[in-house]
Design an enzyme around this catalytic site. Structure first.
Site, PDB file in Angstrom:
ATOM      1  N   GLY A   9       0.636  -1.226  -0.020  1.00  0.00           N
ATOM      2  CA  GLY A   9      -0.077  -0.161   0.009  1.00  0.00           C
ATOM      3  C   GLY A   9       0.867   1.340  -0.004  1.00  0.00           C
ATOM      4  N   ALA A  10       1.751   1.153  -0.952  1.00  0.00           N
ATOM      5  CA  ALA A  10       2.925   2.301  -0.811  1.00  0.00           C
ATOM      6  C   ALA A  10       2.422   3.432  -1.822  1.00  0.00           C
ATOM      7  CB  ALA A  10       4.213   1.841  -1.168  1.00  0.00           C
ATOM      8  N   ARG A  35      -2.014   0.415  -7.854  1.00  0.00           N
ATOM      9  CA  ARG A  35      -1.895   1.445  -8.838  1.00  0.00           C
ATOM     10  C   ARG A  35      -0.406   1.635  -9.287  1.00  0.00           C
ATOM     11  NH1 ARG A  35      -4.943   6.002  -5.692  1.00  0.00           N
ATOM     12  NH2 ARG A  35      -4.083   4.909  -4.019  1.00  0.00           N
ATOM     13  N   ASP A  58      -1.844  -6.833  -5.886  1.00  0.00           N
ATOM     14  CA  ASP A  58      -3.230  -6.578  -4.991  1.00  0.00           C
ATOM     15  C   ASP A  58      -2.982  -7.710  -3.837  1.00  0.00           C
ATOM     16  OD1 ASP A  58      -5.855  -7.063  -4.265  1.00  0.00           O
ATOM     17  OD2 ASP A  58      -6.831  -6.511  -6.198  1.00  0.00           O
ATOM     18  N   ASN A  85       0.828  -2.589   5.325  1.00  0.00           N
ATOM     19  CA  ASN A  85       0.129  -1.238   5.396  1.00  0.00           C
ATOM     20  C   ASN A  85      -1.272  -1.233   4.603  1.00  0.00           C
ATOM     21  OD1 ASN A  85      -0.224   1.845   5.635  1.00  0.00           O
ATOM     22  ND2 ASN A  85       0.016   1.475   3.773  1.00  0.00           N
ATOM     23  N   SER A 138      -5.480  -0.074  13.991  1.00  0.00           N
ATOM     24  CA  SER A 138      -6.352   1.077  14.030  1.00  0.00           C
ATOM     25  C   SER A 138      -6.930   1.215  15.205  1.00  0.00           C
ATOM     26  CB  SER A 138      -7.389   1.249  12.889  1.00  0.00           C
ATOM     27  OG  SER A 138      -8.222   2.228  13.143  1.00  0.00           O
ATOM     28  N   TYR A 151     -15.222  -2.766   9.385  1.00  0.00           N
ATOM     29  CA  TYR A 151     -13.749  -2.084   9.617  1.00  0.00           C
ATOM     30  C   TYR A 151     -13.002  -2.517  10.934  1.00  0.00           C
ATOM     31  CZ  TYR A 151      -9.922   1.025   9.138  1.00  0.00           C
ATOM     32  OH  TYR A 151      -8.602   1.579   9.187  1.00  0.00           O
ATOM     33  N   PHE A 188      -7.695   7.955   2.748  1.00  0.00           N
ATOM     34  CA  PHE A 188      -8.757   7.015   3.437  1.00  0.00           C
ATOM     35  C   PHE A 188     -10.149   7.316   3.370  1.00  0.00           C
ATOM     36  CE2 PHE A 188     -10.624   5.609   7.697  1.00  0.00           C
ATOM     37  CZ  PHE A 188     -10.422   4.349   7.625  1.00  0.00           C
TER      38      PHE A 188
END
Ligand SMILES: NC(=O)C1=CN([C@@H]2O[C@H](COP(=O)(O)OP(=O)(O)OC[C@H]3O[C@@H](n4cnc5c(N)ncnc54)[C@H](OP(=O)(O)O)[C@@H]3O)[C@@H](O)[C@H]2O)C=CC1
Ligand SMILES: O=CCS(=O)(=O)O
Length: 253
Positions: A9-10, A35, A58, A85, A138, A151, A188
């Site tokens: 997730g960089a 991406r 992914d 992450n 989180s 979540y 986010f």
């Protein structure tokens, strides 16, 4: 010796900031996310400071994760730090109205993706008796809030999985840390509200949230402790936030 750090997730937010902070202290970086263009542009910037390998990935796809790890070039295989992450929240509807597809995506990414990455890289760490897994949990994993439902459930999993990993790794030179951020302005909320920018911006109106750099500094600090020191977890909130439902002060700073 420079650390080899793999960050999932960089392509934005905490992951991108972690890449910059680890690069600044001379680490070699493997960065991944879905991406590819974003990753390539980040890799281009980072390459002025450090060695970097960028790969579209992914984390929800078990086979892709294992292939990615198996196909790492020989001199990139010894990962010292894995920053798990990649993750997301989708929706803020109450449980009776929430989208089951959104729940599935959060479970597939935040739980299963993290499992795949960990399971693919941990045997190498155990073999070398060296490594650090830094999970991005989180505060939603510890404290309930309306609409947090699945979540929060996924992040509670991250918290307990991190503790249980430590139990499995007791006596080994492998560390596990769960970083638990509160309200932080990244992409986010845009993701949570399915691209509704106005709704996302409202989340940070009249408050002073955390920023990605605040969390990246925390991650790098945990990684820089002496090898016998395991930071189990760190809960980080902005001063505008405290425990409890809604949890955020809408008072202007
Ligand atoms: N911001 C906040 O308030 C908080 C965030 N967190 C957690 O921090 C982590 C990072 O979020 P944050 O930086 O804020 O948000 P961002 O949306 O800015 O970043 C999320 C990153 O995860 C990547 N990602 C999402 N799904 C996948 C996937 N299936 N495979 C690979 N990469 C994926 C995205 O890249 P791409 O889309 O290119 O795949 C992106 O790089 C998440 O785990 C989140 O739950 C925790 C507490 C607070
Ligand atoms: O994980 C994100 C923090 S919060 O928005 O759930 O407080």
């Amino acid at each position: 010796m420079s650390l080899t750090v793999l960050i999932t997730g960089a392509s934005s937010g905490f992951g991108e900031a972690c890449a910059h902070h680890f690069a600044a202290q001379g680490a070699r970086l493997i960065i991944c996310a879905r991406r590819a263009e974003r990753l390539q542009s980040l890799a281009h910037k980072l390459s002025e400071t450090c060695d970097v390998l960028a790969e579209a990935l992914d984390v929800r796809h078990k086979e892709s994760v294992f292939q990615f790890v198996e196909n790492l070039p020989e001199d990139w295989r010894q990962i010292d730090v894995l920053v798990n992450n990649a993750g997301l929240a989708l929706g803020l509807d109450p449980a009776d109205k929430a989208s089951l597809d959104d729940w599935d995506t959060m479970i597939d990414t935040n739980i299963k993706g993290l499992n795949y990455m960990t399971r693919a890289l941990l045997p190498g760490m155990v073999e070398r008796n060296r490594g650090h897994i830094i999970n991005i949990g989180s505060i939603a994993g510890s404290y309930a809030y309306p609409g947090g439902n699945a979540y929060g459930g996924t992040k509670a999993y991250v918290q307990q999985f991190s503790r249980n990993l430590r139990a499995d790794l007791i006596g080994k030179n492998i560390r596990v840390t769960n970083i638990e951020p509160g309200l932080a302005e990244t992409e986010f909320s845009v993701v949570r509200f399915h691209g509704d920018i106005e709704k996302a911006q409202n989340v940070y109106q009249n408050v002073h949230p955390l920023f990605a750099d605040d969390i990246a500094r925390t991650v790098v600090w945990a990684s820089n402790q002496p090898e016998h020191v395991n930071i189990n977890s760190i809960e980080v909130m902005p001063t505008c936030q405290a425990w409890g439902p809604l949890a955020v002060s809408q008072q202007a700073d």
